[in-house]
Structure formats: C-alpha cells, structure tokens
Scaffold this motif. Structure first.
Motif, PDB file in Angstrom:
ATOM      1  N   MET A   1       0.890  -0.963  -0.142  1.00  0.00           N
ATOM      2  CA  MET A   1       0.083  -0.192  -0.060  1.00  0.00           C
ATOM      3  C   MET A   1       0.800   1.100  -0.320  1.00  0.00           C
ATOM      4  O   MET A   1       2.051   1.212   0.673  1.00  0.00           O
ATOM      5  N   LYS A   2       0.495   1.915  -0.716  1.00  0.00           N
ATOM      6  CA  LYS A   2       0.743   3.458  -0.779  1.00  0.00           C
ATOM      7  C   LYS A   2       0.824   4.607   0.059  1.00  0.00           C
ATOM      8  O   LYS A   2      -0.043   4.329   0.972  1.00  0.00           O
ATOM      9  N   ASN A   3       1.909   5.117   0.154  1.00  0.00           N
ATOM     10  CA  ASN A   3       1.549   6.356   1.250  1.00  0.00           C
ATOM     11  C   ASN A   3       0.528   6.586   1.300  1.00  0.00           C
ATOM     12  O   ASN A   3       0.577   8.235   0.521  1.00  0.00           O
ATOM     13  N   VAL A   4      -0.563   7.138   1.554  1.00  0.00           N
ATOM     14  CA  VAL A   4      -1.390   8.301   1.594  1.00  0.00           C
ATOM     15  C   VAL A   4      -1.150   9.273   2.061  1.00  0.00           C
ATOM     16  O   VAL A   4      -2.085  10.548   0.974  1.00  0.00           O
ATOM     17  N   ASN A   5      -0.626   9.463   2.582  1.00  0.00           N
ATOM     18  CA  ASN A   5      -0.738  10.371   3.596  1.00  0.00           C
ATOM     19  C   ASN A   5       0.511  11.575   2.512  1.00  0.00           C
ATOM     20  O   ASN A   5       0.204  12.658   2.686  1.00  0.00           O
ATOM     21  N   SER A   6       1.404  11.325   1.851  1.00  0.00           N
ATOM     22  CA  SER A   6       2.279  11.949   0.872  1.00  0.00           C
ATOM     23  C   SER A   6       1.815  12.668   0.118  1.00  0.00           C
ATOM     24  O   SER A   6       1.545  12.900  -0.698  1.00  0.00           O
ATOM     25  N   GLU A   7       0.760  11.279  -0.908  1.00  0.00           N
ATOM     26  CA  GLU A   7      -0.171  11.633  -1.880  1.00  0.00           C
ATOM     27  C   GLU A   7      -1.199  12.673  -1.138  1.00  0.00           C
ATOM     28  O   GLU A   7      -1.409  13.436  -2.271  1.00  0.00           O
ATOM     29  N   SER A   8      -1.912  12.861  -0.179  1.00  0.00           N
ATOM     30  CA  SER A   8      -2.696  14.076  -0.269  1.00  0.00           C
ATOM     31  C   SER A   8      -1.935  15.163   0.085  1.00  0.00           C
ATOM     32  O   SER A   8      -2.481  16.145  -0.238  1.00  0.00           O
ATOM     33  N   THR A   9      -0.709  15.252   0.832  1.00  0.00           N
ATOM     34  CA  THR A   9      -0.150  16.509   1.115  1.00  0.00           C
ATOM     35  C   THR A   9       0.084  17.358  -0.061  1.00  0.00           C
ATOM     36  O   THR A   9      -0.119  18.382  -0.687  1.00  0.00           O
ATOM     37  N   MET A  10       0.673  16.160  -0.979  1.00  0.00           N
ATOM     38  CA  MET A  10       0.687  16.583  -2.658  1.00  0.00           C
ATOM     39  C   MET A  10       0.129  16.896  -3.150  1.00  0.00           C
ATOM     40  O   MET A  10      -0.549  18.389  -3.727  1.00  0.00           O
ATOM     41  N   GLN A  11      -1.031  16.724  -2.613  1.00  0.00           N
ATOM     42  CA  GLN A  11      -2.516  17.369  -3.382  1.00  0.00           C
ATOM     43  C   GLN A  11      -2.960  18.765  -3.083  1.00  0.00           C
ATOM     44  O   GLN A  11      -3.402  19.449  -3.801  1.00  0.00           O
ATOM     45  N   TYR A 121       5.072  23.265  -2.149  1.00  0.00           N
ATOM     46  CA  TYR A 121       5.201  22.002  -3.486  1.00  0.00           C
ATOM     47  C   TYR A 121       6.338  21.812  -3.944  1.00  0.00           C
ATOM     48  O   TYR A 121       6.110  20.349  -3.405  1.00  0.00           O
ATOM     49  N   ILE A 122       7.221  22.294  -3.296  1.00  0.00           N
ATOM     50  CA  ILE A 122       8.210  21.557  -3.227  1.00  0.00           C
ATOM     51  C   ILE A 122       9.298  20.400  -2.698  1.00  0.00           C
ATOM     52  O   ILE A 122       9.301  19.408  -2.255  1.00  0.00           O
ATOM     53  N   LEU A 123       8.084  21.464  -1.222  1.00  0.00           N
ATOM     54  CA  LEU A 123       8.534  20.157  -0.121  1.00  0.00           C
ATOM     55  C   LEU A 123       7.468  18.987  -0.573  1.00  0.00           C
ATOM     56  O   LEU A 123       8.181  17.000  -0.163  1.00  0.00           O
ATOM     57  N   ALA A 124       6.364  19.036  -0.525  1.00  0.00           N
ATOM     58  CA  ALA A 124       5.625  17.581  -0.256  1.00  0.00           C
ATOM     59  C   ALA A 124       5.975  16.705  -1.748  1.00  0.00           C
ATOM     60  O   ALA A 124       5.441  16.297  -1.560  1.00  0.00           O
ATOM     61  N   ALA A 125       6.626  17.585  -2.897  1.00  0.00           N
ATOM     62  CA  ALA A 125       6.936  16.693  -3.306  1.00  0.00           C
ATOM     63  C   ALA A 125       8.208  15.567  -3.528  1.00  0.00           C
ATOM     64  O   ALA A 125       8.078  14.498  -3.509  1.00  0.00           O
ATOM     65  N   ALA A 126       9.307  16.823  -2.613  1.00  0.00           N
ATOM     66  CA  ALA A 126       9.903  15.358  -2.155  1.00  0.00           C
ATOM     67  C   ALA A 126       9.951  14.856  -1.111  1.00  0.00           C
ATOM     68  O   ALA A 126      10.115  13.933  -1.061  1.00  0.00           O
ATOM     69  N   ASN A 127       8.936  14.851  -0.125  1.00  0.00           N
ATOM     70  CA  ASN A 127       7.922  14.438   0.917  1.00  0.00           C
ATOM     71  C   ASN A 127       7.514  12.982   0.270  1.00  0.00           C
ATOM     72  O   ASN A 127       7.578  11.625  -0.002  1.00  0.00           O
ATOM     73  N   ASN A 128       6.508  12.975  -0.959  1.00  0.00           N
ATOM     74  CA  ASN A 128       6.162  12.465  -2.051  1.00  0.00           C
ATOM     75  C   ASN A 128       7.128  11.287  -2.302  1.00  0.00           C
ATOM     76  O   ASN A 128       7.319   9.768  -2.264  1.00  0.00           O
ATOM     77  N   ARG A 129       8.754  11.896  -3.291  1.00  0.00           N
ATOM     78  CA  ARG A 129       9.315  11.222  -3.263  1.00  0.00           C
ATOM     79  C   ARG A 129      10.143  10.221  -1.985  1.00  0.00           C
ATOM     80  O   ARG A 129      10.790   8.988  -2.600  1.00  0.00           O
ATOM     81  N   THR A 130      10.936  10.631  -0.970  1.00  0.00           N
ATOM     82  CA  THR A 130      11.117   9.557  -0.213  1.00  0.00           C
ATOM     83  C   THR A 130       9.765   9.091   0.324  1.00  0.00           C
ATOM     84  O   THR A 130      10.436   7.692   0.870  1.00  0.00           O
ATOM     85  N   ALA A 131       8.688   8.597   0.147  1.00  0.00           N
ATOM     86  CA  ALA A 131       7.979   8.279   0.665  1.00  0.00           C
ATOM     87  C   ALA A 131       7.910   6.935   0.011  1.00  0.00           C
ATOM     88  O   ALA A 131       7.437   5.846  -0.180  1.00  0.00           O
ATOM     89  N   SER A 132       8.337   7.224  -1.587  1.00  0.00           N
ATOM     90  CA  SER A 132       8.283   6.126  -2.386  1.00  0.00           C
ATOM     91  C   SER A 132       9.554   5.440  -1.674  1.00  0.00           C
ATOM     92  O   SER A 132       9.188   3.918  -2.487  1.00  0.00           O
ATOM     93  N   LYS A 133      10.623   5.677  -1.427  1.00  0.00           N
ATOM     94  CA  LYS A 133      12.012   5.063  -1.208  1.00  0.00           C
ATOM     95  C   LYS A 133      12.278   4.844   0.048  1.00  0.00           C
ATOM     96  O   LYS A 133      12.603   3.908   0.646  1.00  0.00           O
ATOM     97  N   ASP A 134      10.876   4.312   0.707  1.00  0.00           N
ATOM     98  CA  ASP A 134      11.057   4.637   2.169  1.00  0.00           C
ATOM     99  C   ASP A 134      10.071   3.527   2.300  1.00  0.00           C
ATOM    100  O   ASP A 134       8.907   3.363   2.220  1.00  0.00           O
ATOM    101  N   PRO A 135      11.234   1.830   2.001  1.00  0.00           N
ATOM    102  CA  PRO A 135       9.902   0.838   2.432  1.00  0.00           C
ATOM    103  C   PRO A 135       8.637   0.175   3.918  1.00  0.00           C
ATOM    104  O   PRO A 135       7.938   0.301   3.605  1.00  0.00           O
ATOM    105  N   ALA A 136       8.924   1.658   4.894  1.00  0.00           N
ATOM    106  CA  ALA A 136       8.321   1.093   5.755  1.00  0.00           C
ATOM    107  C   ALA A 136       7.401   1.564   5.369  1.00  0.00           C
ATOM    108  O   ALA A 136       5.975   2.387   6.239  1.00  0.00           O
ATOM    109  N   MET A 137       7.228   3.628   4.500  1.00  0.00           N
ATOM    110  CA  MET A 137       6.011   4.183   4.088  1.00  0.00           C
ATOM    111  C   MET A 137       5.054   3.603   4.178  1.00  0.00           C
ATOM    112  O   MET A 137       3.955   3.753   3.571  1.00  0.00           O
TER     113      MET A 137
END
Length: 140
Positions: A1-11, A121-137
């Motif tokens: 399951m993907k990190n919904v929090n990073s996606e909603s922050t990005m949106q 916006y950039i910080l949210a995108a960076a958070n979104n990118r980090t979420a994809s690389k962190d298996p725990a998230m």
C-alpha cells in the motif's frame, strides 16, 4: 500500500499552487493592462516586463499544480514537480526584482504566492519522492 499521507499532502500543495497561480495570473493581466496604459518610458518598459513575468509565473504555477495533482500517486514524477516549482520561484523572483527596478514597492502578496507556495509544493514533492523510497512508509 502506498503512503496516502504523502499523496494527500502533495494534492493539497497542488491545489494551493493552482489557486495561487490563478490569483497571480489575474494580477499579471491587471498589471499588463496598467503598464500598457501608462506613458512610454524605460520605467514603463520595466514594469511591463515585470507584469508579463507575473502573468507567466501564474500560468506556470497553475500548470505545476495540475501536473502535481496528475502525478501525486506516481512518486517517480516527484522530481518533475520539483523542477516546475523551482521554475515558478525563479519567475516570481525575476518579476519581483523587475518591479522593484521599475519603481514599484515591494509586495508581500507576491512574495507569498511566488515563493512560499512553490516552496511548499517542492517540499510536498520531496516528501512524496521520499515516501516511494521508504519501505516502512509504503507498508503502513
């Protein structure tokens, strides 16, 4: 399951960028009309260029927001979103500098819409990118 929090922050950041872009675009159009109706001179040319940059910044911010919403679930596209945010900041700074050179006073509103929102916006995108690389998230 993907990190919904990073996606909603990005949106959320993207929606703010779209709204800020609309406001900056309207401000840019009004400034272009105002500069075009002013008397001709070097200062007017500078203000006209600043107004055009403000409009372009608004347009780029709206495009950035739409791109971000479309790619909020595609974490691999976060870098693209970060680039669009940086371009928005660069155009905003250029417009602010030209406005100051043209004799207009410093605008806090331009600073907020042109620098603060793209930074979020950039910080949210960076958070979104980090979420994809962190298996725990991704698992929770």
């Amino acid at each position: 399951m993907k990190n919904v929090n990073s996606e909603s922050t990005m949106q959320g950041a993207c929606i703010l960028m779209i709204i800020g872009g609309i406001i900056a675009g309207i401000t840019g159009i009004a400034s272009v009309i105002n500069a075009a109706s002013a008397s001709v001179g070097a200062q007017t040319s500078t203000l006209f260029a600043a107004a055009c940059l403000t409009f372009a910044c608004g347009l780029i911010a709206m495009i950035s927001g739409v791109i971000g919403v479309n790619h909020s679930k595609n974490h691999e596209k976060a870098g693209l979103c970060m680039i669009w945010g940086a371009v928005t900041i660069a155009l905003s700074l250029g417009g602010t500098i030209l406005s100051a050179v043209g004799g207009q006073s410093f605008s806090v509103v331009n600073l907020v819409f042109g620098i603060l929102l793209p930074t979020l916006y950039i910080l949210a995108a960076a958070n979104n990118r980090t979420a994809s690389k962190d298996p725990a998230m991704q698992n929770g």
